[in-house]
Enzyme design. Sequence first.
Site, PDB file in Angstrom:
ATOM      1  N   SER A 123     -35.742  29.278  37.734  1.00 30.40           N
ATOM      2  CA  SER A 123     -36.971  29.246  38.704  1.00 30.40           C
ATOM      3  C   SER A 123     -36.570  29.648  40.179  1.00 30.40           C
ATOM      4  O   SER A 123     -37.393  30.084  40.948  1.00 30.40           O
ATOM      5  CB  SER A 123     -37.649  28.132  38.774  1.00 30.40           C
ATOM      6  OG  SER A 123     -38.128  27.896  37.322  1.00 30.40           O
ATOM      7  N   GLU A 138     -25.630  30.818  30.377  1.00 24.39           N
ATOM      8  CA  GLU A 138     -26.453  30.036  29.503  1.00 24.39           C
ATOM      9  C   GLU A 138     -27.034  30.878  28.309  1.00 24.39           C
ATOM     10  O   GLU A 138     -26.883  30.293  27.273  1.00 24.39           O
ATOM     11  CB  GLU A 138     -27.974  29.864  30.442  1.00 24.39           C
ATOM     12  CG  GLU A 138     -27.902  28.957  31.305  1.00 24.39           C
ATOM     13  CD  GLU A 138     -29.041  28.987  32.140  1.00 24.39           C
ATOM     14  OE1 GLU A 138     -30.083  28.302  31.614  1.00 24.39           O
ATOM     15  OE2 GLU A 138     -29.385  29.401  33.231  1.00 24.39           O
ATOM     16  N   HIS A 168     -11.261  39.992  51.179  1.00 21.49           N
ATOM     17  CA  HIS A 168     -10.694  39.161  52.074  1.00 21.49           C
ATOM     18  C   HIS A 168      -9.853  37.752  51.460  1.00 21.49           C
ATOM     19  O   HIS A 168      -9.548  37.087  52.384  1.00 21.49           O
ATOM     20  CB  HIS A 168     -11.491  38.910  53.082  1.00 21.49           C
ATOM     21  CG  HIS A 168     -11.963  39.990  53.860  1.00 21.49           C
ATOM     22  ND1 HIS A 168     -11.558  40.723  54.819  1.00 21.49           N
ATOM     23  CD2 HIS A 168     -13.068  40.763  53.604  1.00 21.49           C
ATOM     24  CE1 HIS A 168     -12.075  41.731  55.279  1.00 21.49           C
ATOM     25  NE2 HIS A 168     -13.176  41.836  54.542  1.00 21.49           N
ATOM     26  N   LYS A 183     -29.587  16.399  32.119  1.00 20.16           N
ATOM     27  CA  LYS A 183     -31.070  16.078  32.736  1.00 20.16           C
ATOM     28  C   LYS A 183     -31.336  14.504  32.020  1.00 20.16           C
ATOM     29  O   LYS A 183     -31.779  13.952  32.496  1.00 20.16           O
ATOM     30  CB  LYS A 183     -32.038  17.130  32.357  1.00 20.16           C
ATOM     31  CG  LYS A 183     -31.871  18.218  33.413  1.00 20.16           C
ATOM     32  CD  LYS A 183     -32.904  19.339  32.949  1.00 20.16           C
ATOM     33  CE  LYS A 183     -33.285  20.522  33.959  1.00 20.16           C
ATOM     34  NZ  LYS A 183     -33.915  21.703  33.924  1.00 20.16           N
TER      35      LYS A 183
HETATM   36  C1  F6R Z   1     -33.148  27.255  31.602  1.00 21.73           C
HETATM   37  C2  F6R Z   1     -32.774  27.504  32.978  1.00 21.73           C
HETATM   38  C3  F6R Z   1     -32.339  26.610  33.946  1.00 21.73           C
HETATM   39  C4  F6R Z   1     -33.629  26.198  34.543  1.00 21.73           C
HETATM   40  C5  F6R Z   1     -33.542  25.037  35.547  1.00 21.73           C
HETATM   41  C6  F6R Z   1     -34.586  24.549  36.207  1.00 21.73           C
HETATM   42  O1  F6R Z   1     -33.637  28.547  30.902  1.00 21.73           O
HETATM   43  O2  F6R Z   1     -32.511  29.089  33.292  1.00 21.73           O
HETATM   44  O3  F6R Z   1     -31.773  27.132  34.866  1.00 21.73           O
HETATM   45  O4  F6R Z   1     -34.479  27.116  35.103  1.00 21.73           O
HETATM   46  O5  F6R Z   1     -32.860  24.042  34.895  1.00 21.73           O
HETATM   47  O6  F6R Z   1     -35.583  24.177  35.380  1.00 21.73           O
HETATM   48  P1  F6R Z   1     -37.331  24.524  35.415  1.00 21.73           P
HETATM   49  O7  F6R Z   1     -37.118  26.201  35.892  1.00 21.73           O
HETATM   50  O8  F6R Z   1     -37.964  24.253  34.393  1.00 21.73           O
HETATM   51  O9  F6R Z   1     -37.708  24.184  36.984  1.00 21.73           O
END
Ligand code: F6R
Length: 360
Positions: free
Chosen positions: A68, A245, A261, A354
């Site tokens: 994001s 990923e 460098h 998470k």
């Molecule tokens: C999963 C991905 C992760 C999420 C990140 C934040 O496809 O690319 O990098 O983007 O964990 O999660 P969101 O995007 O839902 O805020």
Amino acid sequence: MRTPSAPSPSSLPELTREAIAAVDASGQLSDILGLPDHLRDALWRVESANLEFQDAPGGLVVAGMGGSAIGGELALAVLGDRASRPIVVARDYALPPWITPDATVLCCSYSGDTEETLAAFEAAGVLGARRIVSTTGGALAQMARAERVPVVPLPGGFQPRAAVGYALVVALEVAALAGVGERLLYEIDVAAAHAEELVAQWGPDAPEDSAAKALARDLHGTTPQIAGAGLTAPIAYRWKTQINENAKMPCFATELPELDHNEIVGWESAGELGRFSAVFLDDCDLHPRVRQRIALTRELVAEQAAATALVQSIGSTRTDRLVSLILLGDLVSLYLAALRDVDPATIASIDRLKSSLARL
Ligand code: F6R
């Protein structure tokens, strides 16, 4: 020097639609191939959010994480010297301390439940800055609704990283609405049309020696280092994260001229330590000395690399050329997943982390 024992590219299985479908039950391939439509749909979604122009002398902050956040980095690169005010990507719980209330803060979270982005949303509220949210829902959408913050609604059903076309266009459009950058409607349209042609050239129905498939074979069994510069620096980072990923491989991004460098010295023992490969992302608009550096650096690291590649962006405008390389990198990462026999969708380590954090 080359470390032996990797599969030779010609002994690897073909990258047909069937071979990809065997690992890709959730259809990540079609999400990647949908990039042209995502770019156009994103324009429509911003339009229908009815956001008003509000000049932001303090610039634009794009707050988000991972897939994001990348839209902000890409928008910054596309605008280049057409950005008249700072654009900052904040990948953290807090905003940079020097951000002032006259900045616009775009909070992007595909899921709407990323804790760093929720904290940044609150921090921007405390600061008194204008906020705009881009999400599919989650706590972020609820908080935005409660505080009457406008939301650009994203379509559900993607992995956040597969919504990169949306992330880019929303950031570009919000930059224009904040008086931070030019509006690039025409460039986005041209890039979408061009990406459709590139889908045919590099997609699963293209020959086995087409650019994306051939590069995936070369990188298979190696730890890639993706180098960019200027427009291509954030694209190198996108390639790295997609290879991490989708293909579940270590991969690193780096930037010229800085790598000349320091990192270049590390390459002196790369052959002893493992199978490393180097990909250089070139663009016709880079500083001429940087382009010369790319050629020389590639030559130097080739002595120790399992493979090297020089990849050119294709297209007439900055948006077009950036989108060409985003599409190529996404396809390379997907093909690598197929060659490695792994499901490109799963992100078990992120999910585990998470949920461990949620228990603390
Ligand atoms: C999963 C991905 C992760 C999420 C990140 C934040 O496809 O690319 O990098 O983007 O964990 O999660 P969101 O995007 O839902 O805020």
